[in-house]
Design an enzyme around this catalytic site. Structure first.
Site, PDB file in Angstrom:
ATOM      1  N   HIS A   7       0.832  -1.210   0.000  1.00 52.95           N
ATOM      2  CA  HIS A   7       0.000   0.000   0.000  1.00 52.95           C
ATOM      3  C   HIS A   7       0.862   1.254   0.000  1.00 52.95           C
ATOM      4  CE1 HIS A   7      -2.828   2.796   2.323  1.00 52.95           C
ATOM      5  NE2 HIS A   7      -3.482   2.520   1.206  1.00 52.95           N
ATOM      6  N   ARG A   8       0.811   2.002  -1.105  1.00 50.23           N
ATOM      7  CA  ARG A   8       1.672   3.182  -1.296  1.00 50.23           C
ATOM      8  C   ARG A   8       3.142   2.769  -1.209  1.00 50.23           C
ATOM      9  NH1 ARG A   8      -1.748   7.151   2.834  1.00 50.23           N
ATOM     10  NH2 ARG A   8      -3.773   6.362   2.201  1.00 50.23           N
ATOM     11  N   GLU A  34       0.544  -0.622  -4.664  1.00 52.53           N
ATOM     12  CA  GLU A  34      -0.637   0.227  -4.825  1.00 52.53           C
ATOM     13  C   GLU A  34      -0.152   1.654  -4.724  1.00 52.53           C
ATOM     14  OE1 GLU A  34      -4.040   2.666  -3.175  1.00 52.53           O
ATOM     15  OE2 GLU A  34      -2.031   2.354  -2.397  1.00 52.53           O
ATOM     16  N   ASP A  36      -1.329   6.121  -5.685  1.00 51.64           N
ATOM     17  CA  ASP A  36      -2.407   7.082  -5.952  1.00 51.64           C
ATOM     18  C   ASP A  36      -1.922   8.120  -6.951  1.00 51.64           C
ATOM     19  OD1 ASP A  36      -4.175   6.359  -3.425  1.00 51.64           O
ATOM     20  OD2 ASP A  36      -2.106   6.543  -2.745  1.00 51.64           O
ATOM     21  N   HIS A  49      -0.993  10.733  -2.411  1.00 48.00           N
ATOM     22  CA  HIS A  49      -2.315  10.346  -1.919  1.00 48.00           C
ATOM     23  C   HIS A  49      -3.218  11.533  -1.614  1.00 48.00           C
ATOM     24  CE1 HIS A  49      -5.309   9.346   1.182  1.00 48.00           C
ATOM     25  NE2 HIS A  49      -5.460   8.244   0.470  1.00 48.00           N
ATOM     26  N   GLU A 106      -4.679   3.946  -8.057  1.00 47.34           N
ATOM     27  CA  GLU A 106      -5.929   4.550  -7.573  1.00 47.34           C
ATOM     28  C   GLU A 106      -6.062   5.955  -8.135  1.00 47.34           C
ATOM     29  OE1 GLU A 106      -8.258   6.141  -3.619  1.00 47.34           O
ATOM     30  OE2 GLU A 106      -6.752   4.585  -3.303  1.00 47.34           O
ATOM     31  N   LYS A 108      -7.328   9.388  -7.840  1.00 47.99           N
ATOM     32  CA  LYS A 108      -7.781  10.216  -6.717  1.00 47.99           C
ATOM     33  C   LYS A 108      -8.646  11.366  -7.248  1.00 47.99           C
ATOM     34  CE  LYS A 108      -6.797  10.188  -2.949  1.00 47.99           C
ATOM     35  NZ  LYS A 108      -7.496   9.602  -1.784  1.00 47.99           N
ATOM     36  N   ASP A 226       0.323  -2.082   4.369  1.00 48.42           N
ATOM     37  CA  ASP A 226       1.473  -1.170   4.514  1.00 48.42           C
ATOM     38  C   ASP A 226       2.770  -1.939   4.740  1.00 48.42           C
ATOM     39  OD1 ASP A 226      -0.216   1.051   4.384  1.00 48.42           O
ATOM     40  OD2 ASP A 226      -0.485   1.149   6.559  1.00 48.42           O
TER      41      ASP A 226
END
Length: 242
Positions: A7-8, A34, A36, A49, A106, A108, A226
């Site tokens: 995640h990120r 992942e 954003d 993000h 993702e 945003k 994470d």
């Protein structure tokens, strides 16, 4: 076997949404990352993000108010010693050509309707020929439908905070091949039913041991976490199953 998406990037130990966090996630053995995306004032796709740069960088203000060359001067690694710029999506996709990672992008665009962002992202994914390694997700489901219409060859997955009734029916209706729910919003039964109906389930953000065990136990499609290192360790015993 359940895939592990960082995640990120490996954001538990490195500055989120930086090349450093993505590289470390790959080194750790994650199956995917992942990230954003948003647009700068001059229409460049950048990886960050929050709608504002304040929390994660040395600057302040809205992403949409910075020119690309200005936003690149900010340090996205506030806690670390090494300065890291906010990456461009181009930078990430070029790096992806050197590995086999999957990538969940993702969009945003829930609060700020970035005009033309889907088209720009799709154009780049096609340019780098990464259509089969990218999943486009968003809380803005209009954006998901638009992305599917523009590029039916790229997987789409709506994001959810709340539970949804018969999520596989909804997914099929908008031609999404996956869903990305908040992990606490879906029971084992609903996850299994969704997968049995041909829809991938990749819950976010799964950081606790108990939550990881629950999802590995039912062989959920993927988890978004994470801490890919912890997830890989907890997944190990499940890998031996037939």
């Amino acid at each position: 076997m359940t895939q592990i998406f960082a995640h990120r990037g490996y954001s538990a130990s490195y500055a989120e949404n930086t090349m450093g966090a993505f590289v470390e996630a790959h080194k750790a053995g994650a199956d995917g990352i992942e990230l954003d995306v948003q647009l700068t004032k001059d229409g460049e796709i950048v990886v960050i993000h929050d709608e504002k740069v304040d929390r994660t960088t040395s600057g302040n203000g809205f992403v949409k108010d910075f020119l690309y060359k200005e936003i690149r001067k900010l340090n996205a690694n506030k806690k670390g010693i090494k300065k890291e710029p906010i990456p461009s999506l181009i930078e990430v996709l070029e790096w992806m050509k050197t590995n086999k990672l999957l990538c969940n992008i993702e969009l945003k665009n829930g609060l700020i309707p970035y005009e033309g962002m889907e088209d720009k992202v799709i154009e780049l994914v096609r340019k780098y020929n990464l259509m089969d390694r990218i999943i486009l997700s968003s809380f803005n489901h209009y954006s998901i439908v638009y992305s599917y219409r523009m590029a039916p060859e790229i997987e789409t997955a709506p994001l959810f905070i709340e539970g949804i009734y018969m999520p596989w029916i909804y997914s099929q209706s908008i031609r999404a091949k996956g869903i990305h729910p908040k992990h606490s919003a879906m029971s084992d039964n609903i996850i299994i039913n969704t997968m049995e109906n041909g829809i991938a389930v990749r819950p976010y953000t799964v950081n606790k041991d108990a939550d990881m065990n629950r999802l590995f136990n039912i062989n959920c499609t993927a988890i978004i976490t994470d801490d890919p290192v912890k997830a890989l360790r907890i997944r190990k015993p499940y890998e031996k199953r037939p």
